[in-house]
Scaffold this active site. Structure first.
Site, PDB file in Angstrom:
ATOM      1  N   GLU A 207      26.745  32.075  36.031  1.00 12.46           N
ATOM      2  CA  GLU A 207      26.955  31.542  34.674  1.00 12.46           C
ATOM      3  C   GLU A 207      25.839  30.606  34.223  1.00 12.46           C
ATOM      4  O   GLU A 207      26.088  29.479  33.809  1.00 12.46           O
ATOM      5  CB  GLU A 207      28.316  30.835  34.593  1.00 12.46           C
ATOM      6  N   ASN A 248      25.110  36.422  38.355  1.00 16.63           N
ATOM      7  CA  ASN A 248      26.467  36.795  37.922  1.00 16.63           C
ATOM      8  C   ASN A 248      26.822  36.013  36.663  1.00 16.63           C
ATOM      9  O   ASN A 248      26.506  34.825  36.556  1.00 16.63           O
ATOM     10  CB  ASN A 248      27.419  36.416  39.073  1.00 16.63           C
ATOM     11  N   HIS A 285      35.973  39.330  32.513  1.00 20.28           N
ATOM     12  CA  HIS A 285      37.289  38.773  32.175  1.00 20.28           C
ATOM     13  C   HIS A 285      37.537  39.188  30.724  1.00 20.28           C
ATOM     14  O   HIS A 285      37.060  38.534  29.796  1.00 20.28           O
ATOM     15  CB  HIS A 285      37.278  37.251  32.315  1.00 20.28           C
ATOM     16  N   GLU A 312      34.577  40.375  38.641  1.00 24.78           N
ATOM     17  CA  GLU A 312      35.787  39.535  38.523  1.00 24.78           C
ATOM     18  C   GLU A 312      36.756  40.143  37.508  1.00 24.78           C
ATOM     19  O   GLU A 312      37.373  39.427  36.714  1.00 24.78           O
ATOM     20  CB  GLU A 312      35.402  38.108  38.091  1.00 24.78           C
ATOM     21  N   ASP A 314      39.483  41.294  35.151  1.00 27.13           N
ATOM     22  CA  ASP A 314      40.895  41.181  34.764  1.00 27.13           C
ATOM     23  C   ASP A 314      40.945  41.389  33.259  1.00 27.13           C
ATOM     24  O   ASP A 314      39.978  41.105  32.552  1.00 27.13           O
ATOM     25  CB  ASP A 314      41.563  39.870  35.211  1.00 27.13           C
TER      26      ASP A 314
HETATM   27  C1  GLA Z   1      34.516  32.079  36.934  1.00 26.44           C
HETATM   28  C2  GLA Z   1      34.042  31.962  38.345  1.00 26.44           C
HETATM   29  C3  GLA Z   1      35.118  32.339  39.300  1.00 26.44           C
HETATM   30  C4  GLA Z   1      36.435  31.721  38.948  1.00 26.44           C
HETATM   31  C5  GLA Z   1      36.799  32.072  37.563  1.00 26.44           C
HETATM   32  C6  GLA Z   1      38.173  31.510  37.297  1.00 26.44           C
HETATM   33  O1  GLA Z   1      34.565  33.371  36.515  1.00 26.44           O
HETATM   34  O2  GLA Z   1      32.897  32.733  38.608  1.00 26.44           O
HETATM   35  O3  GLA Z   1      34.760  31.906  40.565  1.00 26.44           O
HETATM   36  O4  GLA Z   1      36.377  30.327  39.057  1.00 26.44           O
HETATM   37  O5  GLA Z   1      35.796  31.549  36.724  1.00 26.44           O
HETATM   38  O6  GLA Z   1      39.029  31.744  38.351  1.00 26.44           O
END
Ligand code: GLA
Length: 377
Positions: A207, A248, A285, A312, A314
């Site tokens: 990030e 990432n 996400h 990640e 969802d």
């Molecule tokens: C970000 C992070 C993850 C996690 C999510 C929330 O995406 O990369 O490690 O903390 O936030 O769970």
């Protein structure tokens, strides 16, 4: 793993006993070798030839404590049969304590990402004071269950102790980053290579961009400028030259300004024949209906020539259509090497109120699970 290795004919073992490290380990893509499929958890790296793709599995995942019979086939079995590396989930000691969750992890997933246990505040809460309790638990579980690991994460502005975010001079911060990465990535270096060559990725930087593709304000950028990215990747490369090193981020869900920004960062770090960044992770996400741009994002990211992973995933409300759009996009982009959902079941999700995962609060598969299995048939 020992039991599985015992399946290999002893004669063949003797013949290649002195071969290079990856041979006979669980392999994914060691050059000069091919993979022989044993089961959904174990493919063995043997010398020479082309990879034998695993057959489509017909295993039915266990349904510990659940009521709905799941669709046949496992997520990981299906995706690896399609030539991808893994279908994974995040995990950590908190969810590894739940036997139903563990049953699902074992049956359906081939890779785990530590949800929190490798973050800076967990492993180095005070300068030079390293604490690996939870990270070790996760790694030991993964290695003893034949799962790959995505290390997560080495340099991130969040879940960062204040002793780091208050550093104001570049020499100290550089030394602190180098020490952190050499310790953490060094700790797990080679942990898996005996049994699992080339199946350990690190999210080195997490990030680091704003939505317009510029660098996010963080102690790392504010003190070191864009150079912090190179410093971090170089430190990770020095600590573990065999791990795949990833950048990432979130909101890389369509071919937008942030995707273009990540591509610029990758190209500026991987210059002059140096390759420090091996892969790009898109967290994904998503909100309901938010999957429409995914294939164009993956295609743009893959245009760097690097591997790309969905790290990640969802999706609010977990509609079967949204999930299959994402899965089909990864299948359609050859550089997309795997998908990780951010958890197994809604009950354990950081977005629990939106029911975003493939299993419900009782660890039963949801319609999206069945649709994803069918999409990978
Ligand atoms: C970000 C992070 C993850 C996690 C999510 C929330 O995406 O990369 O490690 O903390 O936030 O769970």
């Amino acid at each position: 793993m020992a039991k599985l290795i015992a399946l290999v004919p002893l004669l063949a073992l003797a013949q290649y006993a002195s071969a290079a490290v990856p041979v006979w380990g669980q392999c994914m893509r060691a050059s000069g070798t091919h993979c022989v499929y044993f089961n959904d958890y174990y493919s063995q790296c043997q010398p020479g030839g082309a990879t034998t793709p695993p057959p489509p599995t017909t295993t039915t995942p266990g349904n510990p404590g659940g009521t709905n019979p799941p669709a046949s086939g496992t997520l990981n079995g299906r995706i690896t049969a399609k030539g991808k590396k893994y279908f994974g989930s995040c995990a950590d000691p908190g969810t590894l304590n739940k036997s139903t969750n563990v049953g699902r992890l074992k049956s359906d997933f081939g890779c785990v990402t530590p949800e929190n246990s490798m973050k800076w505040d967990a492993v180095e809460p005070s300068r030079g004071g390293f604490n690996y309790g939870n990270a070790d638990t996760l790694v030991n579980w993964a290695t003893s269950n034949g799962k790959m690991i995505r290390g997560h994460t080495l340099v991130w502005h969040s879940q960062l102790p204040s002793w780091v975010s208050s550093i104001g001079d570049s020499a100290t911060l550089t030394s602190v980053i180098n020490n952190h990465i050499s310790n953490v990535a060094g700790r797990f270096k080679g942990k898996l290579y005996g049994t699992c060559f080339d199946c350990y990725d690190w999210d080195v930087c997490n990030e680091i961009l704003n939505e317009d593709g510029s660098y996010r304000s963080s102690v790392f950028y504010n003190v070191l400028g864009a150079n912090f990215v190179k410093i971090a990747f170089q430190a990770a490369k020095n600590a573990d030259g065999n791990a795949k090193l990833y950048i990432n981020d979130y909101n890389l869900d369509s071919n937008n300004a942030k995707v273009q920004g990540i591509i610029r960062v990758v190209n500026s770090v991987n210059t002059g024949g140096t390759r420090l960044i091996d892969g790009i992770g898109t967290q994904m996400h998503l909100s309901t209906g938010g999957a429409g741009g995914v294939q164009s994002a993956l295609t743009a990211l893959a245009g760097t020539g690097l591997e790309v992973a969905i790290t990640e995933l969802d999706i609010a409300n977990a509609s079967p259509n949204d999930y299959t759009t994402v899965v089909k996009a990864c299948l359609a982009v050859s550089n997309c090497i795997g998908i990780t959902t951010w958890g197994v079941a809604d009950v354990d999700s950081w977005r629990a109120s939106t029911n975003p995962l493939l299993y419900d609060n009782n660890y039963n598969p949801k319609p999206a699970y069945t649709a994803v299995i069918q999409a990978m048939a």
